[in-house]
Write a protein that holds these residues in place. Structure first.
Motif, PDB file in Angstrom:
ATOM      1  N   GLY A   1      41.949  50.972  69.939  1.00  0.00           N
ATOM      2  CA  GLY A   1      42.003  49.698  69.230  1.00  0.00           C
ATOM      3  C   GLY A   1      41.935  48.515  70.175  1.00  0.00           C
ATOM      4  O   GLY A   1      41.490  48.631  71.310  1.00  0.00           O
ATOM      5  N   PHE A   2      42.395  47.379  69.680  1.00  0.00           N
ATOM      6  CA  PHE A   2      42.268  46.129  70.430  1.00  0.00           C
ATOM      7  C   PHE A   2      43.563  45.350  70.359  1.00  0.00           C
ATOM      8  O   PHE A   2      44.339  45.490  69.423  1.00  0.00           O
ATOM      9  CB  PHE A   2      41.129  45.272  69.847  1.00  0.00           C
ATOM     10  N   GLU A   3      43.797  44.517  71.384  1.00  0.00           N
ATOM     11  CA  GLU A   3      44.891  43.555  71.281  1.00  0.00           C
ATOM     12  C   GLU A   3      44.307  42.168  71.509  1.00  0.00           C
ATOM     13  O   GLU A   3      43.317  42.005  72.221  1.00  0.00           O
ATOM     14  CB  GLU A   3      45.989  43.849  72.311  1.00  0.00           C
ATOM     15  N   ASP A   4      44.951  41.161  70.902  1.00  0.00           N
ATOM     16  CA  ASP A   4      44.498  39.792  71.137  1.00  0.00           C
ATOM     17  C   ASP A   4      44.887  39.380  72.547  1.00  0.00           C
ATOM     18  O   ASP A   4      45.957  39.718  73.031  1.00  0.00           O
ATOM     19  CB  ASP A   4      45.160  38.832  70.136  1.00  0.00           C
ATOM     20  N   SER A   5      44.004  38.645  73.207  1.00  0.00           N
ATOM     21  CA  SER A   5      44.416  38.029  74.476  1.00  0.00           C
ATOM     22  C   SER A   5      44.421  36.525  74.237  1.00  0.00           C
ATOM     23  O   SER A   5      43.585  35.999  73.516  1.00  0.00           O
ATOM     24  CB  SER A   5      43.470  38.421  75.599  1.00  0.00           C
TER      25      SER A   5
END
Ligand SMILES: [Zn+2]
Ligand SMILES: [Zn+2]
Lengths: 415, 415
Positions: free
Chosen positions: A59-63
């Motif tokens: 998945g992804f995380e916000d930066s």
């Protein structure tokens, strides 16, 4: 002798996987920050690990203000690793997933006199079969079997050169095991196995130079210097158990007198106890584990003889560990193996005081002494890690044109 | 803790210059073959060394069927290096050209009681002035001064933390020296100086793991592991002299009992001699060097007391060096410093036999024990090498936009 660029690439691959296992899920940016490698290098290494299915995208995380960052995690079910701890009194085999969780375990006791190589091989083969069956993993998913055997070993040829407690000389152990076990086999000794376990998963992870002191029937020191295992020119570094503590002291099976091991190995501790109180009920002649367990219970019950026996042992240990502190100037000394686990905090406390009496001020101030915090058998874990390292080392070959198979895999794994 | 790409670049720069000094003139192709580095990397590093005028182009050689290859050689007159050996009984200063030939030397004796830091600094400053004047080099060409001081040192702050034979505690030696000496200053101890000398110019060059055993007033072990010096986390590794050889043995000035140094340091050898023959004419009370010299002459003349005293000392040394063999599994052990030089071959012979009685078979078989073959003072040479390494370490900074000066250079060198 000198580190080649391929050695460095392999070491970096270890470092990235180690970090992913420690902190899944994680991003390439976090990995670059944690390892000190460039983002480009991390991206390449992550790509290799993804190709091997050792890790997966999760998945992804916000930066903050930037594009979302891809996250990766260890792919626990991407393969299995087997660790074999051949000790003087038992054989223990554990099967791990790729997050190094124990999925199955098999123990076999070895009674005195059962130490013929063929008998030991039989125990190991039975236990390996047992853990694979228990875990229900397909043979093809077992990436390798790491085997720890006491004494001096030639890891390249798979020969146990000298196992002093069994009087083994030049036993071709991996050749014998390969007749029963079809997975890639790797071999080393418990000093190095428990050191590698601490480097990957324990008190030495992310630390500077560290020494892992193994306290069992035999004793020795795994040397983690400059971020890796110091093996010496013929893979026999770390024989602290056979350094002289008392010139002209107790006779050791190695032929020398006054070796550290004769005072702080389990049989040496029994001698310490006998010298203190020959008729002590704590003493179980011919049974090391029963004696050490009785000592541990005695200490918990404030038995004065048990307390004194541990203090006497810690006095020898303190002088011997101070030698390691003065020589290596490590950031951390880890006490590992079954005697350290059994005697635990009370031993640790006495050892710290004794080391402080013997070591030089400057290296002492830089050193922390701790018990191993690895909750399972560190030698099994370390042996499995040798198999993991072996699988990671072949990445270069696998992606190259010619696929090479590990030297010890005599037949294809069952599928 | 972990080697960064800059560390590796610095180590490669050392390796290339080391090879050029050892085998001038040489080609980039030969350097690549000798160091295992790629031709492109060698070409870059050679370019940096040419820019620094540490090496020069010296012509061409034919290569079979190919273009002529450019040859480079060390530029001996491209700079000067100064090495300072502060020992318990003397200060010796040598000035070297870049091929590490000695151009000038100054010796100052230090009598007992003359060991106050200000007195030592006075001796060093006078001797440094003397060698620069003797050699007639311009101050601007002195790339740096390496200073070796016994005991535990903090090389980053330039503080001599603990010099046991003088009872020095936390002496800011480099600050004191910087008031008299305008060149960049580097500091470490004799263990590490003589180890680095063996790595660059002696028995450890191009070898695997090596241990340099320093036998002087104090004793210790310089550890050359994985191609570089093992310093430990607070630059105090190698204190073999303060490892326990005889539990509860002779009292050591470090506070511990039975340290190796109390048996094989020069004062310890005097005790060995006194225990053997209290009235021996070989014994010069309060004069270590006279006693060791008398022992050496006695051995040459087959004096039975001298032979026995050396054999007794070798027995202690053999047990202590066997500990190093068992722990480090080195390819070579080098005996260095003035006691080793004075007692020479007869000591070496006895030590080899004693080590063979104590060490484990496998590491023993991999280890060669030799005398240092460095013809000049190895501590001065090693100290000068620290200055050379310092100059090479700043290459990155120099070619970068911002020029940094070494921390200890308080004023510009005279020009
Ligand atoms: Zn032994
Ligand atoms: Zn001492």
């Amino acid at each position: 002798m000198k580190r080649t660029s391929r050695d460095i690439r392999t070491a970096n691959r270890y470092e990235v996987l180690r970090q992913i296992i420690a902190a899944s899920p994680t991003s390439r940016q976090e990995l670059a920050a944690a390892t000190g490698l460039s983002l480009a290098t991390v991206a390449t290494l992550v790509g290799e690990l993804l190709d091997l299915r050792m890790i997966t995208e999760v998945g992804f995380e916000d930066s903050a203000g930037g594009r979302p960052r891809g996250l990766v995690a260890v792919n626990a079910s991407g393969g299995a690793l087997i660790g074999v701890d051949i000790a003087e009194t038992y054989v223990r085999v554990e099967l791990f997933d790729l997050a190094l969780n124990v999925l199955a375990r098999a123990d076999e006791d070895m009674r005195p006199g059962e130490s013929h190589p063929e008998q030991v091989v039989g125990h190991v083969a039975a236990a390996v079969g047992s853990v694979v069956a228990q875990a229900g993993v397909e043979g093809a998913r077992v990436l390798g079997v790491g085997v720890s055997v006491p004494g001096q070993v030639d890891r390249d040829t798979g020969v146990a050169e000298y196992a002093p407690n069994w009087d083994w000389h030049d036993v071709p152990l991996l050749d014998l095991l390969a007749e029963h076990i079809a997975y890639p086999l790797y071999m080393d000794n418990p000093l190095r196995a428990s050191a590698v376990a601490e480097l990957w998963f324990g008190a030495a992870r992310g630390r500077g130079d560290a020494v892992v002191v193994n306290l069992g029937t035999g004793v020795g020191a795994g040397l983690l210097l400059g971020g890796g295992l110091h093996r010496g020119v013929s893979n026999s570094a770390g024989e602290w158990g056979h350094t002289t503590l008392v010139l002209d002291g107790r006779l050791c099976h190695c032929g020398n007198h006054g070796c550290v091991e004769t005072y702080v190995g389990a049989p040496g501790i029994m001698v310490n106890l006998r010298e203190l109180a020959a008729e002590s009920a704590l003493l179980h002649p011919d049974d090391q584990t029963a004696t050490i367990d009785a000592l541990a219970r005695g200490v918990a019950a404030h038995d004065p003889v048990a307390l004194k026996a541990v203090r006497d042992t810690a006095r020898y240990l303190g002088a011997g560990i101070a030698d390691l502190v003065n020589l290596f100037n490590p950031e951390v000394v880890v006490l590992s193996s079954w005697v350290a686990a059994a005697l635990g905090e009370s031993l640790l406390h006495e050892v710290r005081e004794a080391v402080a009496r013997h070591a030089l001020r400057r290296p002492l101030a830089a050193t922390e002494i701790v018990l191993s915090a690895i909750p399972t058998d560190p030698v099994c874990l370390g042996a499995a890690t040798f198999a993991l390292e072996g699988a990671l080392q072949t990445v270069g070959q696998r992606t190259a044109a010619k696929r090479t198979t590990p030297a010890r895999s005599r037949t294809a794994p069952p599928s």
